[in-house]
Motif scaffolding. Structure first.
Motif, PDB file in Angstrom:
ATOM      1  N   ILE A  59       0.829  -1.200   0.000  1.00 35.51           N
ATOM      2  CA  ILE A  59       0.000   0.000   0.000  1.00 35.51           C
ATOM      3  C   ILE A  59       0.866   1.253   0.000  1.00 35.51           C
ATOM      4  O   ILE A  59       0.634   2.192  -0.757  1.00 35.51           O
ATOM      5  CB  ILE A  59      -0.958   0.018   1.214  1.00 35.51           C
ATOM      6  N   SER A  60       1.879   1.277   0.863  1.00 37.74           N
ATOM      7  CA  SER A  60       2.680   2.490   1.002  1.00 37.74           C
ATOM      8  C   SER A  60       3.544   2.759  -0.218  1.00 37.74           C
ATOM      9  O   SER A  60       3.962   3.889  -0.444  1.00 37.74           O
ATOM     10  CB  SER A  60       3.539   2.425   2.264  1.00 37.74           C
ATOM     11  N   THR A  70       2.533   2.473  -3.296  1.00 37.79           N
ATOM     12  CA  THR A  70       1.707   2.861  -4.437  1.00 37.79           C
ATOM     13  C   THR A  70       0.978   4.162  -4.142  1.00 37.79           C
ATOM     14  O   THR A  70       0.885   4.589  -2.995  1.00 37.79           O
ATOM     15  CB  THR A  70       0.638   1.787  -4.753  1.00 37.79           C
ATOM     16  N   ASP A  71       0.473   4.770  -5.165  1.00 39.15           N
ATOM     17  CA  ASP A  71      -0.345   5.962  -5.009  1.00 39.15           C
ATOM     18  C   ASP A  71      -1.797   5.626  -5.338  1.00 39.15           C
ATOM     19  O   ASP A  71      -2.516   6.444  -5.878  1.00 39.15           O
ATOM     20  CB  ASP A  71       0.155   7.074  -5.935  1.00 39.15           C
ATOM     21  N   THR A  72      -2.204   4.416  -5.016  1.00 42.65           N
ATOM     22  CA  THR A  72      -3.544   3.964  -5.349  1.00 42.65           C
ATOM     23  C   THR A  72      -4.541   4.471  -4.323  1.00 42.65           C
ATOM     24  O   THR A  72      -4.458   4.158  -3.142  1.00 42.65           O
ATOM     25  CB  THR A  72      -3.595   2.424  -5.392  1.00 42.65           C
ATOM     26  N   ASP A  73      -5.464   5.282  -4.796  1.00 42.54           N
ATOM     27  CA  ASP A  73      -6.564   5.740  -3.960  1.00 42.54           C
ATOM     28  C   ASP A  73      -7.738   4.811  -4.231  1.00 42.54           C
ATOM     29  O   ASP A  73      -8.023   4.492  -5.379  1.00 42.54           O
ATOM     30  CB  ASP A  73      -6.944   7.181  -4.316  1.00 42.54           C
ATOM     31  N   TRP A  88     -12.270  -0.115  -0.348  1.00 43.47           N
ATOM     32  CA  TRP A  88     -11.482  -0.215   0.881  1.00 43.47           C
ATOM     33  C   TRP A  88     -12.246  -1.061   1.896  1.00 43.47           C
ATOM     34  O   TRP A  88     -11.654  -1.922   2.559  1.00 43.47           O
ATOM     35  CB  TRP A  88     -11.185   1.177   1.434  1.00 43.47           C
ATOM     36  N   THR A 114      -6.947   7.607   0.467  1.00 42.47           N
ATOM     37  CA  THR A 114      -5.595   7.587  -0.087  1.00 42.47           C
ATOM     38  C   THR A 114      -4.810   6.395   0.461  1.00 42.47           C
ATOM     39  O   THR A 114      -5.240   5.749   1.428  1.00 42.47           O
ATOM     40  CB  THR A 114      -4.848   8.878   0.273  1.00 42.47           C
ATOM     41  N   SER A 115      -3.660   6.118  -0.128  1.00 43.20           N
ATOM     42  CA  SER A 115      -2.832   5.028   0.390  1.00 43.20           C
ATOM     43  C   SER A 115      -2.396   5.346   1.822  1.00 43.20           C
ATOM     44  O   SER A 115      -2.343   4.455   2.662  1.00 43.20           O
ATOM     45  CB  SER A 115      -1.629   4.767  -0.513  1.00 43.20           C
ATOM     46  N   LYS A 116      -2.131   6.616   2.119  1.00 46.58           N
ATOM     47  CA  LYS A 116      -1.791   7.014   3.489  1.00 46.58           C
ATOM     48  C   LYS A 116      -2.972   6.724   4.422  1.00 46.58           C
ATOM     49  O   LYS A 116      -2.785   6.198   5.517  1.00 46.58           O
ATOM     50  CB  LYS A 116      -1.438   8.504   3.545  1.00 46.58           C
ATOM     51  N   GLN A 145      -5.357   4.509   3.973  1.00 46.03           N
ATOM     52  CA  GLN A 145      -5.503   3.055   4.103  1.00 46.03           C
ATOM     53  C   GLN A 145      -4.545   2.530   5.162  1.00 46.03           C
ATOM     54  O   GLN A 145      -4.912   1.715   6.013  1.00 46.03           O
ATOM     55  CB  GLN A 145      -5.228   2.367   2.773  1.00 46.03           C
TER      56      GLN A 145
END
Length: 159
Positions: A54-55, A57-60, A66, A139-141, A143
């Motif tokens: 997760i961290s 990537t920039d996958t939202d 989620w 955001t990935s953050k 998540q």
């Protein structure tokens, strides 16, 4: 995984059995503690791999996706995000809750946990007005930071 002893320590162990017992007991406890940490590392390995994925990537994700990923009902997930002031229901005061319009809160956006995208929707029939579609994503953050918190708050086992 062992013990080094100087000549005076060995002499003290021979002359004082209680000292030897206390040293060996400490050694045994340290080995057990190390083994429990090794076991915990093995148990946590999938979580660490997931967090790294997760961290990196920039996958939202859509809130729905989620929620599926963490095995929480979408409705409960949205309610939790609203309770934490990360997003809000723009139609809160309207009678028809079915057409809820969720928006990211200023706090959710500034924290970097939530992202809101706007997309123009132009209907091919000119008699229908064009509008802006708003999509709320985590955001990935978000998540990474919120998964354990929501699972704990909702009483889910996050193993």
């Amino acid at each position: 995984n062992g013990m080094y002893a100087t000549a005076p320590t060995i002499e003290n162990m021979i002359n004082n059995p209680d000292f030897a017992i206390s040293l060996l007991t400490k050694l045994k406890e340290e080995k057990e503690r190390n083994q429990s940490l090794i076991n915990k590392m093995e148990i946590d390995k999938p979580k660490i791999i997931f967090a790294d994925a997760i961290s990196s990537t920039d996958t939202d994700l859509l809130i729905r996706d989620w929620a599926k990923t963490i095995r929480v009902q979408e409705k409960a997930c949205r309610k939790w995000l609203i309770d934490k002031k990360l997003m809000f229901d723009a139609n809160k005061n309207k009678e028809n809750g079915k057409n809820a319009k969720y928006r990211a809160s200023a706090y959710g956006i500034s924290s970097g946990y939530i992202k809101q995208t706007e997309t123009p929707i132009i209907h091919p029939n000119p008699s229908f007005p064009s509008r802006i579609g708003i999509t709320v994503r985590i955001t990935s953050k978000g998540q990474l930071q919120l998964t354990d918190k929501i699972l704990k708050d909702l009483g889910k086992n996050n193993d």
